[in-house]
Write a protein that holds these residues in place. Sequence first.
Motif: not given
Length: 205
Positions: A67-74, A100-101, A106-113, A121-129
């Motif tokens: 059921e997750r094979q078409e997921a594009g947001f991690l 989208v991640v 996020l680790a800075e180099i990973f986000a840049g890659n 590669a975006v961030t949100m508050e912990a509660a929202s995640i």
Amino acid sequence: MGKEIKKITTIKSRGIAIRGNDIDTDRIIPARFLKEITFARMGEYPFFDERFNQDGSEKDHPFNDPERQEAGFLIANDNFGCGSSREHAPQSLKRWGIQVVIAESLAEIFAGNCMMLGVPAVTMEAASILELQYLVEKDPSLELELDLKDLSLKAGDRSWKVNLTESRRSALTEGTWDSTALLLENLPRAKKVAQNLPYMNGFSG
């Protein structure tokens, strides 16, 4: 000629939750797969050791869920993509289908890659995640929408603000994240400059 510059402003897809803090690039793609000379098969390897037993049988993992094979947001938690700077990690995720991640951090180099591949590669508050992870786990068909113009994320009747540096946001929305496409688009100008460079025209020193 060449590649078309792709401006990334809005992305819609389903989500897949990968829970846990400090998930490093060695877990995303084990080191033994770095020996391959191209990225062509990288989509087969994300979280490989967490998805398969030594005999090749599948473990219980979100990336194995039909059921997750078409997921594009991690959707991940804190410090996702830490560890070594290997670009194979975002390559494997993108080639699996991740567009989208989203994470608490996020680790800075990973986000840049990720950005260099056109993967926001975006961030949100912990509660929202945690809320978003719960929603996508509860409903695999839930569609998420990321709008990079106003840095918002929608899922059903819920919405959140996401964080992304302005330099990366503008690179994605203006298409300048793709250095190869930019080079090919400006190839005539580059050739014109090259014609006036002595070392490109028989200059012997």
